[in-house]
Design a protein around this motif. Structure first.
Motif, mmCIF file in Angstrom:
data_model
loop_
_atom_site.group_PDB
_atom_site.id
_atom_site.type_symbol
_atom_site.label_atom_id
_atom_site.label_comp_id
_atom_site.label_asym_id
_atom_site.label_seq_id
_atom_site.Cartn_x
_atom_site.Cartn_y
_atom_site.Cartn_z
ATOM 1 N N TYR A 1 -15.804 -3.743 -2.427
ATOM 2 C CA TYR A 1 -16.141 -4.773 -3.336
ATOM 3 C C TYR A 1 -16.392 -4.016 -4.664
ATOM 4 N N ASN A 2 -16.040 -3.521 -5.177
ATOM 5 C CA ASN A 2 -15.877 -3.209 -6.473
ATOM 6 C C ASN A 2 -15.260 -4.060 -7.355
ATOM 7 N N GLY A 3 -14.237 -4.430 -6.604
ATOM 8 C CA GLY A 3 -12.895 -4.916 -6.651
ATOM 9 C C GLY A 3 -10.954 -4.267 -6.300
ATOM 10 N N PRO A 4 -10.064 -4.306 -6.949
ATOM 11 C CA PRO A 4 -9.048 -3.673 -6.968
ATOM 12 C C PRO A 4 -8.707 -2.387 -7.423
ATOM 13 N N GLY A 5 -8.876 -1.350 -6.877
ATOM 14 C CA GLY A 5 -8.333 0.144 -7.752
ATOM 15 C C GLY A 5 -6.937 -0.231 -7.763
ATOM 16 N N ALA A 6 -5.901 1.073 -8.739
ATOM 17 C CA ALA A 6 -5.145 1.755 -9.776
ATOM 18 C C ALA A 6 -3.586 0.795 -8.247
ATOM 19 N N ALA A 7 -3.006 0.899 -8.726
ATOM 20 C CA ALA A 7 -2.492 0.023 -7.324
ATOM 21 C C ALA A 7 -0.671 1.656 -7.285
ATOM 22 N N PHE A 8 0.273 1.317 -6.349
ATOM 23 C CA PHE A 8 1.181 2.256 -6.055
ATOM 24 C C PHE A 8 1.998 1.313 -6.375
ATOM 25 N N ALA A 9 3.271 1.631 -7.035
ATOM 26 C CA ALA A 9 4.645 1.308 -6.393
ATOM 27 C C ALA A 9 5.199 1.256 -5.407
ATOM 28 N N ALA A 10 5.719 0.623 -4.853
ATOM 29 C CA ALA A 10 5.935 0.919 -2.937
ATOM 30 C C ALA A 10 7.539 0.319 -2.833
ATOM 31 N N ALA A 11 8.104 -0.875 -3.724
ATOM 32 C CA ALA A 11 9.489 -1.209 -4.410
ATOM 33 C C ALA A 11 9.522 -1.757 -5.781
ATOM 34 N N THR A 12 10.915 -1.186 -6.067
ATOM 35 C CA THR A 12 11.264 -2.099 -7.642
ATOM 36 C C THR A 12 12.269 -2.583 -6.903
ATOM 37 N N ARG B 1 -13.688 2.144 -8.204
ATOM 38 C CA ARG B 1 -13.026 1.305 -7.026
ATOM 39 C C ARG B 1 -12.004 2.610 -6.656
ATOM 40 N N PRO B 2 -11.533 1.893 -5.574
ATOM 41 C CA PRO B 2 -10.415 3.059 -4.661
ATOM 42 C C PRO B 2 -9.842 3.132 -5.399
ATOM 43 N N THR B 3 -9.754 4.569 -5.263
ATOM 44 C CA THR B 3 -7.997 5.188 -5.636
ATOM 45 C C THR B 3 -6.968 4.659 -4.952
ATOM 46 N N ALA B 4 -5.236 4.705 -5.520
ATOM 47 C CA ALA B 4 -4.181 4.107 -4.801
ATOM 48 C C ALA B 4 -3.701 4.998 -4.349
ATOM 49 N N PRO B 5 -3.193 4.467 -3.129
ATOM 50 C CA PRO B 5 -2.876 5.374 -1.765
ATOM 51 C C PRO B 5 -2.100 6.184 -2.140
ATOM 52 N N THR B 6 -1.558 7.358 -1.442
ATOM 53 C CA THR B 6 -0.715 8.118 -1.782
ATOM 54 C C THR B 6 1.189 8.007 -2.202
ATOM 55 N N THR B 7 0.941 7.037 -0.817
ATOM 56 C CA THR B 7 2.766 6.708 -0.688
ATOM 57 C C THR B 7 2.675 5.774 -0.116
#
Length: 144
Positions: A92-103, A17-23
């Motif tokens: 197509y493998n699904g979502p990768g790790a998530a990056f917290a954009a806002a809390t 699955r894809p790598t999380a966004p860097t920011t």
């Protein structure tokens, strides 16, 4: 070797699955229940074909959207709620790790005025409306 799901499509293989966004970030402004989401795609790891934005409110309401450009405005958030927002690359493998954009991003309370402006210069507000915001826009005229 990459980890994650292995999926073969024709003669091509994608191992992860894809790598999380860097920011990533999320913001809102007054008088809107939309959130502007910004992310930076990673330069390593499997490529994302889109990004999954997930907003979960403190009351458990969830808003999801699939986006392909940054920044993008995502609608559907509830007025007066606070949300934790994440961004995850997906392929197509699904979502990768998530990056917290806002809390704890607070969506402003947005009021809609439903009533009738009368020719006598008064405004009749519908039953049940307990708050209104009024904006006066001058037409010019040079008074002094």
């Amino acid at each position: 070797m990459a980890s994650g799901n292995i999926r073969k499509v024709g003669s091509k293989r994608n191992y992860a699955r894809p790598t999380a966004p860097t920011t990533s970030s999320a913001s809102t402004s007054a008088d809107t229940t939309s959130v502007t989401v910004t992310y930076t795609a990673p330069t390593v790891g499997p490529a994302a074909t889109s990004y999954l934005v997930t907003g979960t409110s403190t009351t458990g309401t969830t808003v999801t959207a699939s986006i392909t450009t940054s920044p993008t405005t995502v609608a559907g958030f509830t007025s007066g709620q606070s949300y934790n927002i994440t961004v995850a690359g997906q392929n197509y493998n699904g979502p990768g790790a998530a990056f917290a954009a806002a809390t704890g991003l607070a969506i402003p309370t947005v009021y809609s005025v439903q009533g009738t402006y009368n020719t006598s210069g008064t405004y009749t507000v519908a039953a049940g409306i307990t708050k209104i915001a009024a904006y006066v826009i001058g037409a010019g005229g040079g008074g002094g």
